[in-house]
Design a protein around this motif. Sequence first.
Motif, PDB file in Angstrom:
ATOM      1  N   UNK A   1      -4.304  -2.692  -3.196  1.00  0.00           N
ATOM      2  CA  UNK A   1      -4.874  -3.765  -2.401  1.00  0.00           C
ATOM      3  C   UNK A   1      -4.086  -5.060  -2.558  1.00  0.00           C
ATOM      4  N   UNK A   2      -4.466  -6.062  -1.761  1.00  0.00           N
ATOM      5  CA  UNK A   2      -3.959  -7.426  -1.891  1.00  0.00           C
ATOM      6  C   UNK A   2      -5.119  -8.328  -2.290  1.00  0.00           C
TER       7      UNK A   2
ATOM      8  N   UNK B   1       1.281 -11.403  -2.045  1.00  0.00           N
ATOM      9  CA  UNK B   1       0.329 -10.329  -2.329  1.00  0.00           C
ATOM     10  C   UNK B   1      -0.895 -10.851  -3.066  1.00  0.00           C
ATOM     11  N   UNK B   2      -0.690 -11.862  -3.908  1.00  0.00           N
ATOM     12  CA  UNK B   2      -1.796 -12.536  -4.594  1.00  0.00           C
ATOM     13  C   UNK B   2      -1.687 -14.022  -4.272  1.00  0.00           C
ATOM     14  N   UNK B   3      -2.704 -14.559  -3.616  1.00  0.00           N
ATOM     15  CA  UNK B   3      -2.676 -15.975  -3.268  1.00  0.00           C
ATOM     16  C   UNK B   3      -3.974 -16.670  -3.652  1.00  0.00           C
ATOM     17  N   UNK B   4      -3.843 -17.907  -4.056  1.00  0.00           N
ATOM     18  CA  UNK B   4      -4.974 -18.783  -4.362  1.00  0.00           C
ATOM     19  C   UNK B   4      -5.213 -19.717  -3.193  1.00  0.00           C
TER      20      UNK B   4
ATOM     21  N   UNK C   1       0.815  -1.220   0.000  1.00  0.00           N
ATOM     22  CA  UNK C   1       0.000   0.000   0.000  1.00  0.00           C
ATOM     23  C   UNK C   1       0.845   1.266   0.000  1.00  0.00           C
ATOM     24  N   UNK C   2       2.120   1.151   0.371  1.00  0.00           N
ATOM     25  CA  UNK C   2       3.009   2.310   0.407  1.00  0.00           C
ATOM     26  C   UNK C   2       3.813   2.485  -0.878  1.00  0.00           C
TER      27      UNK C   2
ATOM     28  N   UNK D   1      -8.080   8.471  -2.622  1.00  0.00           N
ATOM     29  CA  UNK D   1      -8.533   7.093  -2.789  1.00  0.00           C
ATOM     30  C   UNK D   1      -7.494   6.144  -2.196  1.00  0.00           C
ATOM     31  N   UNK D   2      -7.794   5.606  -1.029  1.00  0.00           N
ATOM     32  CA  UNK D   2      -6.862   4.741  -0.318  1.00  0.00           C
ATOM     33  C   UNK D   2      -7.260   3.275  -0.476  1.00  0.00           C
ATOM     34  N   UNK D   3      -6.295   2.375  -0.563  1.00  0.00           N
ATOM     35  CA  UNK D   3      -6.622   0.941  -0.665  1.00  0.00           C
ATOM     36  C   UNK D   3      -7.296   0.436   0.600  1.00  0.00           C
TER      37      UNK D   3
END
Length: 454
Positions: free
Chosen positions: A149-150, A179-182, A40-41, A118-120
């Motif tokens: 976002x994640x 950050x992206x998980x299934x 997010x940073x 607009x913040x995540x």
Amino acid sequence: MAIKSINPSTKKVEKVFEEYSLEIVFNLIDDVQNAFQYWKETSFYERSILMKNVAKILKENKREYAKIIVTEMGKPITQAISEIEKCAWVCEYYSENAEDFLQKEYIQTDASESYIQFDPLGIIFAIMPWNFPFWQVFRFAVPALMAGNACLLKHASNVPMCALAIEKIFKDAQFPQNLFRTVLINPSDVEEIINHPKVKAVTLTGSEYAGRQVAGYCGKFLKKSVMELGGSDPFIILEDADIDLAVKTGVNARLINNGQSCIAAKRFIVVEKVYDEFEKKFVDLMSKVKVGNPMEETTELGPIAREDLLIELEYQVKNSVENGAVILCGGKRIDSESLFFEPTVLANVKKGMPAYEEEIFGPVAALIKVKDDNEAIEIANDTKYGLGASLWTNNIEKARKLARQIEAGSVFINGMVKSDPRLPFGGVKNSGYGRELSHYGIKEFVNIKTVWIR
């Protein structure tokens, strides 16, 4: 319980996966949250570089990924390749435009300075369908990630290889670990995941039934949600339409993705003055469609994705015929041992029949004859769904006026309904709520924050 990847062309089990326990999933959620705190940073520039990496990987390996799609859900290979190319496009689109879409908006008020930023939100939990197993995921994930976002993905249980391949793409593109998980889970675990305090929002593409269930959980736990559900899209042909082009486009619009698309044309509403011409040409072209092995480049129609879906399709056709519909071509599975269903046209379709009332997920077109333009719009709106609509006429001014009367999230005039990263996508009525894609879609999963300064 095992999750099986079954090839619908052969009914062969390609691979078996073990479900994740809730303990494993909750540990993963902690990992995803940690990745979000870093992500997010990051700057839009950093995010853009990585998203372009994803696009590059997709383009360079499009046939490999397309083969996974064909293996798990039976889409013709040429359409599967196009799906991967579209995923690359959405990556490039948001990598180039996300920063502009999420710029601060300055508003003149009684403050010395006031603006909207607009913040995540955090972790977005996605419940995605099997029919476009890559595109549906990228459609939500790319704008969500570019907004900071994640993502946590629960894919349909019949496309686990697609789900894991997508996870690996983001890893290979050098996105932050986790950050992206299934997650390979049973649908019964969805409620507890939505209830997890680190899950901030939910997006679902799927059936009306699934949407009601998940939207209920989101209401119960006060989680923001977007729902893209079923459709029974009208394809409206007025008397001044280009019939030949409407027929050619209509066949493609009905059979794309083996007829298994929420925005496929399903109800063909034709003004009586041109009905006979349309019917004859439409049936002739539907009868010539090449059905076969979806791995072959020349195949136009592959199998239905699962046995249970084919059984439901057979019932809908049978019940419609029992209530007066007439089969003009097709009407049955090609052989008892396969999941292939013939390209089918039903005429004399009336209110009360499944072909009129329900979403038909397969290569079955319903023809409905109407007296005039007014009745065409009345029938088009006589559905619980409102996803897309296609309207055919050479009078564009009339088309603009009629488009305002059609109850749908999108109206395509003299063209096939499709999604496009540049345009908002979503429905009304029982087709869901919220929007994906365009600048509207990226703002669904952000905190629209007012800042007021004296």
